[in-house]
Design a protein around this motif. Structure first.
Motif, short mmCIF file in Angstrom:
data_model
loop_
_atom_site.label_atom_id
_atom_site.label_comp_id
_atom_site.label_asym_id
_atom_site.label_seq_id
_atom_site.Cartn_x
_atom_site.Cartn_y
_atom_site.Cartn_z
N GLN A 39 0.81 -1.22 0.00
CA GLN A 39 0.00 0.00 0.00
C GLN A 39 0.84 1.26 0.00
OE1 GLN A 39 -2.99 0.09 3.03
NE2 GLN A 39 -4.13 -1.61 2.18
N TRP A 51 0.74 5.75 0.47
CA TRP A 51 0.24 6.67 1.49
C TRP A 51 -1.25 6.95 1.33
CZ3 TRP A 51 2.83 7.89 5.72
CH2 TRP A 51 2.33 8.90 6.55
N ASP A 52 -1.74 6.94 0.09
CA ASP A 52 -3.15 7.24 -0.16
C ASP A 52 -4.05 6.02 0.05
OD1 ASP A 52 -2.58 5.68 -2.37
OD2 ASP A 52 -2.90 7.27 -3.85
N GLY A 53 -3.48 4.90 0.49
CA GLY A 53 -4.26 3.69 0.74
C GLY A 53 -4.41 2.80 -0.48
N LYS A 54 -4.01 3.30 -1.65
CA LYS A 54 -4.09 2.50 -2.87
C LYS A 54 -2.87 1.57 -2.95
CE LYS A 54 -6.70 6.00 -5.42
NZ LYS A 54 -6.71 6.91 -6.60
#
Length: 258
Positions: A182, A184-187
């Motif tokens: 993952q 930082w943006d969760g993607k």
């Protein structure tokens, strides 16, 4: 040039610290400028070289670079002789080694495991961002530039960590493979995830050659892993009476221990 070698992966935490001290030299000043942990000493900065500081005593006290946690630990942990320089891949390995040695102690003492320390998670996410973008407009560019040609080193490091997880927490392995990919943006960083899917076949809780007993098809042998996600594995198995079948790990079966 390799950053993470097989020799480094085989080192203990203390050996790795000594290796990095020898490689980069000593840190000259204490981490904070005051006893109250209000301001970080800028004279120590070597971000222009792609280096950051690791607190050696984070194998005893977590997150010593943040004031909240620094306030709870002895100030001696912030002294110059308790600091070491590392690039971001080396920094991650330091935290993996902390996890590895802590897990061994916890198992020996019959305590609950706690893999994935805070520092490790934050560094892992940052590296996934570094390999997802071509450039950055701030100090992160220096950190990313140092490791940009060492993607394979990063994957080897993650596989080492996931192999550790497969020993202690096999039921969490699929989710962890997804988790360490993952950003930082969760993607998901697909490049990282795809590389791990390729490299982690041999450490999955189900693998080629395993004998199984399926509720519907009877006894069989796993022939190959077709694909896996963060929740289940799909594989081909040859059954004695029913032939080749495509099976999901969500099916009702058990692995026959030899």
């Amino acid at each position: 040039m390799k950053i993470i070698t097989s020799e480094m992966l085989a080192m203990t935490y203390n050996e790795l610290v000594e290796y990095l001290l020898d490689k980069y030299g000593n840190v000259k000043y204490d981490y904070y400028t005051t006893l109250e942990h209000k301001s970080v000493q800028k004279k120590n900065s070597r971000t222009s070289e792609g280096l950051e500081i690791h607190h050696i005593d984070e194998n005893k006290y977590p997150s010593l670079s943040t004031r909240e946690f620094a306030d709870k630990a002895p100030y001696e942990c912030q002294k110059a002789d308790r600091l070491v320089y590392a690039n971001v891949l080396e920094h991650l390995l330091l935290h993996i080694k902390i996890d590895e040695e802590d897990a061994a102690i916890r198992v020996e003492n019959g305590q609950r495991l706690c893999l994935c320390n805070i520092g490790e998670i934050m560094i892992n996410i940052r590296i996934n961002d570094y390999f997802a973008k071509d450039s950055f407009k701030n100090w992160h560019e220096n950190m990313a530039k140092v490791i940009r040609n060492n993607f394979d080193d990063y994957i080897s490091e993650l596989v080492y960590y996931l192999t550790l997880c497969s020993i202690y927490e096999p039921d969490r392995l699929l989710a962890l493979i997804n988790g360490v990919s993952q950003k930082w943006d969760g993607k998901i960083n697909d490049k990282v995830l795809n590389a791990l899917h390729e490299k982690c076949i041999d450490i999955l809780p189900i693998k080629a050659g395993d004998k199984i007993k399926h509720k519907k098809y009877g006894k069989g042998v796993v022939e190959k892993i077709c694909f896996f996600t963060d929740k289940f594995i799909v594989f081909d198995a040859m059954f004695e009476k029913k032939g080749l079948k495509n099976i999901s790990s969500n099916d009702e079966f058990e692995i026959i221990k030899s």
